[in-house]
Scaffold this motif. Structure first.
Motif, short mmCIF file in Angstrom:
data_model
loop_
_atom_site.label_atom_id
_atom_site.label_comp_id
_atom_site.label_asym_id
_atom_site.label_seq_id
_atom_site.Cartn_x
_atom_site.Cartn_y
_atom_site.Cartn_z
N MET A 1 0.85 -1.18 0.00
CA MET A 1 0.00 0.00 0.00
C MET A 1 0.89 1.24 0.00
O MET A 1 1.82 1.34 0.78
N THR A 2 0.59 2.18 -0.87
CA THR A 2 1.32 3.43 -0.87
C THR A 2 0.78 4.34 0.22
O THR A 2 -0.35 4.17 0.68
N ALA A 3 1.58 5.28 0.63
CA ALA A 3 1.15 6.23 1.68
C ALA A 3 0.12 7.20 1.11
O ALA A 3 0.26 7.68 -0.02
N THR A 4 -0.90 7.45 1.87
CA THR A 4 -1.90 8.45 1.52
C THR A 4 -2.14 9.33 2.74
O THR A 4 -1.94 8.90 3.87
N PHE A 5 -2.58 10.53 2.50
CA PHE A 5 -2.85 11.45 3.59
C PHE A 5 -4.16 11.05 4.23
O PHE A 5 -5.18 10.91 3.56
N ASN A 6 -4.18 10.90 5.56
CA ASN A 6 -5.36 10.40 6.26
C ASN A 6 -6.04 11.46 7.12
O ASN A 6 -7.24 11.65 7.03
N HIS A 7 -5.29 12.14 8.00
CA HIS A 7 -5.91 13.13 8.87
C HIS A 7 -4.88 14.10 9.41
O HIS A 7 -3.68 13.84 9.36
N MET A 8 -5.39 15.20 9.95
CA MET A 8 -4.52 16.13 10.65
C MET A 8 -5.33 16.84 11.73
O MET A 8 -6.54 16.98 11.61
N ILE A 9 -4.61 17.24 12.78
CA ILE A 9 -5.22 18.01 13.86
C ILE A 9 -4.89 19.47 13.64
O ILE A 9 -3.71 19.83 13.47
N ILE A 10 -5.91 20.30 13.60
CA ILE A 10 -5.74 21.73 13.37
C ILE A 10 -6.03 22.46 14.67
O ILE A 10 -7.14 22.36 15.20
N PRO A 11 -5.03 23.15 15.23
CA PRO A 11 -5.28 23.89 16.47
C PRO A 11 -6.28 25.00 16.24
O PRO A 11 -6.26 25.67 15.21
N SER A 12 -7.18 25.17 17.19
CA SER A 12 -8.24 26.15 17.05
C SER A 12 -8.63 26.70 18.41
O SER A 12 -8.70 25.95 19.38
N LYS A 13 -8.89 27.97 18.47
CA LYS A 13 -9.35 28.59 19.71
C LYS A 13 -10.75 28.10 20.07
O LYS A 13 -11.09 27.96 21.23
N ASP A 14 -11.59 27.86 19.08
CA ASP A 14 -12.94 27.35 19.26
C ASP A 14 -13.13 26.24 18.22
O ASP A 14 -13.45 26.49 17.06
N ALA A 15 -12.88 25.01 18.64
CA ALA A 15 -12.87 23.87 17.72
C ALA A 15 -14.20 23.68 17.01
O ALA A 15 -14.24 23.40 15.81
N GLN A 16 -15.30 23.84 17.72
CA GLN A 16 -16.61 23.65 17.11
C GLN A 16 -16.88 24.73 16.05
O GLN A 16 -17.36 24.43 14.96
N LEU A 17 -16.54 25.98 16.35
CA LEU A 17 -16.72 27.06 15.39
C LEU A 17 -15.87 26.82 14.14
O LEU A 17 -16.34 26.99 13.01
N SER A 18 -14.63 26.43 14.33
CA SER A 18 -13.75 26.16 13.18
C SER A 18 -14.28 25.02 12.34
O SER A 18 -14.29 25.10 11.11
N ALA A 19 -14.73 23.94 12.97
CA ALA A 19 -15.26 22.80 12.21
C ALA A 19 -16.45 23.24 11.36
O ALA A 19 -16.53 22.91 10.17
N ARG A 20 -17.37 24.00 11.94
CA ARG A 20 -18.54 24.48 11.17
C ARG A 20 -18.11 25.38 10.01
O ARG A 20 -18.66 25.30 8.91
#
Length: 124
Positions: A1-20
């Motif tokens: 299997m070749t490497a593929t990009f799966n996920h990343m954590i993005i720092p956010s002051k308000d995680a719920q607001l950023s996700a929306r």
């Protein structure tokens, strides 16, 4: 299997607001959240996880390739919300988009202060 990009954590002051914000701008989907993470998935299955870090963070740059129709919808959203945006990464061409690299592009800040770029053509 070749490497593929799966996920990343993005720092956010308000995680719920950023996700929306990313769900609306990128037309992404909310994903199950757990612990401190508010999660979304992009159409290619990449998971973006938003969380408030325990320390101050330096803003990051994220560039997203979108098709022409998505760009039109995203730019209409940017304008309807009167979000500051620029045609260039130096922020000298305020309120404009660019037509470089055979496509269109725009830069803006997300709610956490990260620098976003939407482009309709890849650079290379």
């Amino acid at each position: 299997m070749t490497a593929t990009f799966n996920h990343m954590i993005i720092p956010s002051k308000d995680a719920q607001l950023s996700a929306r914000f990313y769900v609306e701008l990128l037309e992404a989907e909310m994903a199950p959240s757990w612990g401190v993470f508010h999660n979304i998935t992009l159409p290619d299955g990449v998971l973006l996880q938003f969380a408030a870090p325990p320390i101050e963070f330096v803003p990051w740059h994220f560039a997203f390739l979108v098709d022409e129709e998505h760009f039109d919808r995203a730019y209409a959203l940017i304008q309807s919300r009167a979000l500051e945006h620029w045609a260039d990464p130096q922020r000298t061409r305020a309120g404009q988009i660019n037509t470089e690299h055979g496509g269109r592009g725009v830069y803006l800040l997300d709610p956490a202060g990260h620098y976003l770029e939407l482009i309709t053509r890849p650079y290379i």
